[in-house]
Motif scaffolding. Structure first.
Motif, PDB file in Angstrom:
ATOM      1  N   LEU A  13       0.815   3.877  -8.348  1.00 45.71           N
ATOM      2  CA  LEU A  13       0.049   3.356  -7.213  1.00 45.71           C
ATOM      3  C   LEU A  13      -1.034   2.400  -7.701  1.00 45.71           C
ATOM      4  CD1 LEU A  13      -0.446   3.398  -4.193  1.00 45.71           C
ATOM      5  CD2 LEU A  13      -1.965   5.360  -4.528  1.00 45.71           C
ATOM      6  N   ARG A  90       9.212   4.684  -3.408  1.00 46.43           N
ATOM      7  CA  ARG A  90       8.124   5.324  -4.154  1.00 46.43           C
ATOM      8  C   ARG A  90       6.862   5.440  -3.302  1.00 46.43           C
ATOM      9  NH1 ARG A  90       5.702   7.925  -7.040  1.00 46.43           N
ATOM     10  NH2 ARG A  90       4.934   7.669  -9.167  1.00 46.43           N
ATOM     11  N   PHE A  91       6.566   4.375  -2.550  1.00 47.93           N
ATOM     12  CA  PHE A  91       5.332   4.331  -1.752  1.00 47.93           C
ATOM     13  C   PHE A  91       5.638   3.876  -0.322  1.00 47.93           C
ATOM     14  CE2 PHE A  91       3.996   3.250  -6.184  1.00 47.93           C
ATOM     15  CZ  PHE A  91       3.373   4.464  -6.460  1.00 47.93           C
ATOM     16  N   PRO A  92       6.206   4.787   0.466  1.00 42.22           N
ATOM     17  CA  PRO A  92       6.684   4.404   1.803  1.00 42.22           C
ATOM     18  C   PRO A  92       5.583   3.806   2.674  1.00 42.22           C
ATOM     19  CG  PRO A  92       7.430   6.620   1.222  1.00 42.22           C
ATOM     20  CD  PRO A  92       6.449   6.187   0.164  1.00 42.22           C
ATOM     21  N   GLY A  93       5.857   2.643   3.207  1.00 40.61           N
ATOM     22  CA  GLY A  93       4.950   2.023   4.162  1.00 40.61           C
ATOM     23  C   GLY A  93       3.867   1.157   3.552  1.00 40.61           C
ATOM     24  N   LEU A  94       3.684   1.298   2.242  1.00 41.34           N
ATOM     25  CA  LEU A  94       2.539   0.610   1.608  1.00 41.34           C
ATOM     26  C   LEU A  94       2.677  -0.907   1.640  1.00 41.34           C
ATOM     27  CD1 LEU A  94      -0.129   0.928   0.088  1.00 41.34           C
ATOM     28  CD2 LEU A  94       1.185   0.911  -2.042  1.00 41.34           C
TER      29      LEU A  94
ATOM     30  N   LEU B  26     -10.559   5.952  -7.238  1.00 40.40           N
ATOM     31  CA  LEU B  26      -9.748   6.549  -6.178  1.00 40.40           C
ATOM     32  C   LEU B  26     -10.109   8.014  -5.990  1.00 40.40           C
ATOM     33  CD1 LEU B  26      -7.543   5.959  -4.154  1.00 40.40           C
ATOM     34  CD2 LEU B  26      -5.860   6.626  -5.855  1.00 40.40           C
ATOM     35  N   LEU B  94      -5.035   1.684   6.214  1.00 41.67           N
ATOM     36  CA  LEU B  94      -4.881   1.453   4.777  1.00 41.67           C
ATOM     37  C   LEU B  94      -5.413   2.611   3.934  1.00 41.67           C
ATOM     38  CD1 LEU B  94      -3.999  -0.515   2.556  1.00 41.67           C
ATOM     39  CD2 LEU B  94      -6.320  -1.437   2.548  1.00 41.67           C
ATOM     40  N   LEU B  97      -3.366   5.810   4.231  1.00 42.36           N
ATOM     41  CA  LEU B  97      -2.062   5.715   3.569  1.00 42.36           C
ATOM     42  C   LEU B  97      -2.203   5.799   2.060  1.00 42.36           C
ATOM     43  CD1 LEU B  97       0.967   5.310   3.671  1.00 42.36           C
ATOM     44  CD2 LEU B  97       0.593   2.833   3.720  1.00 42.36           C
ATOM     45  N   ILE B  98      -3.142   5.074   1.515  1.00 45.33           N
ATOM     46  CA  ILE B  98      -3.315   5.069   0.065  1.00 45.33           C
ATOM     47  C   ILE B  98      -3.679   6.466  -0.433  1.00 45.33           C
ATOM     48  CG2 ILE B  98      -4.796   4.222  -1.813  1.00 45.33           C
ATOM     49  CD1 ILE B  98      -4.768   1.493  -0.501  1.00 45.33           C
ATOM     50  N   LYS B 100      -2.974   9.238   0.989  1.00 49.72           N
ATOM     51  CA  LYS B 100      -1.793  10.093   1.156  1.00 49.72           C
ATOM     52  C   LYS B 100      -0.792   9.835   0.018  1.00 49.72           C
ATOM     53  CE  LYS B 100       2.202  10.338   3.934  1.00 49.72           C
ATOM     54  NZ  LYS B 100       2.899   9.367   4.775  1.00 49.72           N
ATOM     55  N   LEU B 101      -0.567   8.559  -0.278  1.00 49.22           N
ATOM     56  CA  LEU B 101       0.416   8.220  -1.319  1.00 49.22           C
ATOM     57  C   LEU B 101      -0.060   8.633  -2.707  1.00 49.22           C
ATOM     58  CD1 LEU B 101       1.549   4.682  -0.124  1.00 49.22           C
ATOM     59  CD2 LEU B 101       2.765   6.849   0.103  1.00 49.22           C
ATOM     60  N   ALA B 102      -1.362   8.757  -2.861  1.00 50.27           N
ATOM     61  CA  ALA B 102      -1.913   9.078  -4.181  1.00 50.27           C
ATOM     62  C   ALA B 102      -1.895  10.575  -4.465  1.00 50.27           C
ATOM     63  CB  ALA B 102      -3.343   8.557  -4.282  1.00 50.27           C
TER      64      ALA B 102
END
Lengths: 103, 103
Positions: A13, A90-94, B26, B94, B97-98, B100-102
């Motif tokens: 990420l 890997r990063f859905p929606g990003l 982060l 944004l 999402l970030i 969540k993805l992290a």
DNA sequence: TCGTTAGTTCACTATAATTGAACTATTGAA
DNA sequence: TTCAATAGTTCAATTATAGTGAACTAACGA
């Protein structure tokens, strides 16, 4: 010339965000996104003709190493495609969100 | 000590992505997100006690200048809050999402 | 007033980006 | 087949940015 591309699960990420945090690289990614399916040469995908080509080459290298694009030689050109499936897996929606927000 | 914070409309996508591309920053943002509403001192929000405090201070400065946090003096501490409303207003979805993805 | 706490600022080093110049590989034409 | 043009990479040098210890500042408490 053999380019090194990380495998899908090696995308990070931080690497993706860092790669996309540069305006030039974001514009390249946008170009490739909007021309999805088509490869593009560096000159084609790059929006700044006045930029040194070594700088541009470096931006493409960073995008490659972050796993965002895939580059292959094609004649005298180096054609790049956005690795949309890998990024989305890997990063859905990003990617979609960032490109939308950057409009 | 007066900290400079950019106004909401001065937040840039590149600045936000760049700030969030660093793992330490982060984690700070995640901490502040999860303790939303509460301010946190630097030491509290920082996950790495072994990191040099000048480095940490620099990370907080970068977060401040990117517009992600707001810092005020509070006694001997500098308390920071996540500027969630500003970030969400400027770049809807944004931050969530970030984070969540992290995970 | 003195020591402690919490963080900033400074000076230095180390790593990353920008650039022009030189290089490589492919193509197309003479 | 040679020569020039094209498209990009690599190299070396400069510049900018991050990490760190040391010195500094401001607030608090004994």
């Amino acid at each position: 010339m053999n380019f090194v591309h990380p495998s899908r699960e090696d995308l990070t990420l931080g690497g993706v965000l860092s790669a996309l945090s540069d305006p030039t690289r974001l514009r390249i990614v946008r170009f490739l996104y909007e021309n999805r399916g088509n490869c593009a040469s560096c000159a084609e995908a790059a929006p700044c003709p006045k930029m040194a080509k070594s700088t541009l080459s470096n931006h493409f290298r960073i995008l490659r190493e972050a796993g965002l694009i895939h580059t292959v030689k094609h004649g005298v050109e180096h054609r790049s495609v956005l690795r949309k499936e890998d990024i989305d897996a890997r990063f859905p929606g990003l990617l979609e969100l960032i490109l939308k927000l950057a409009e």
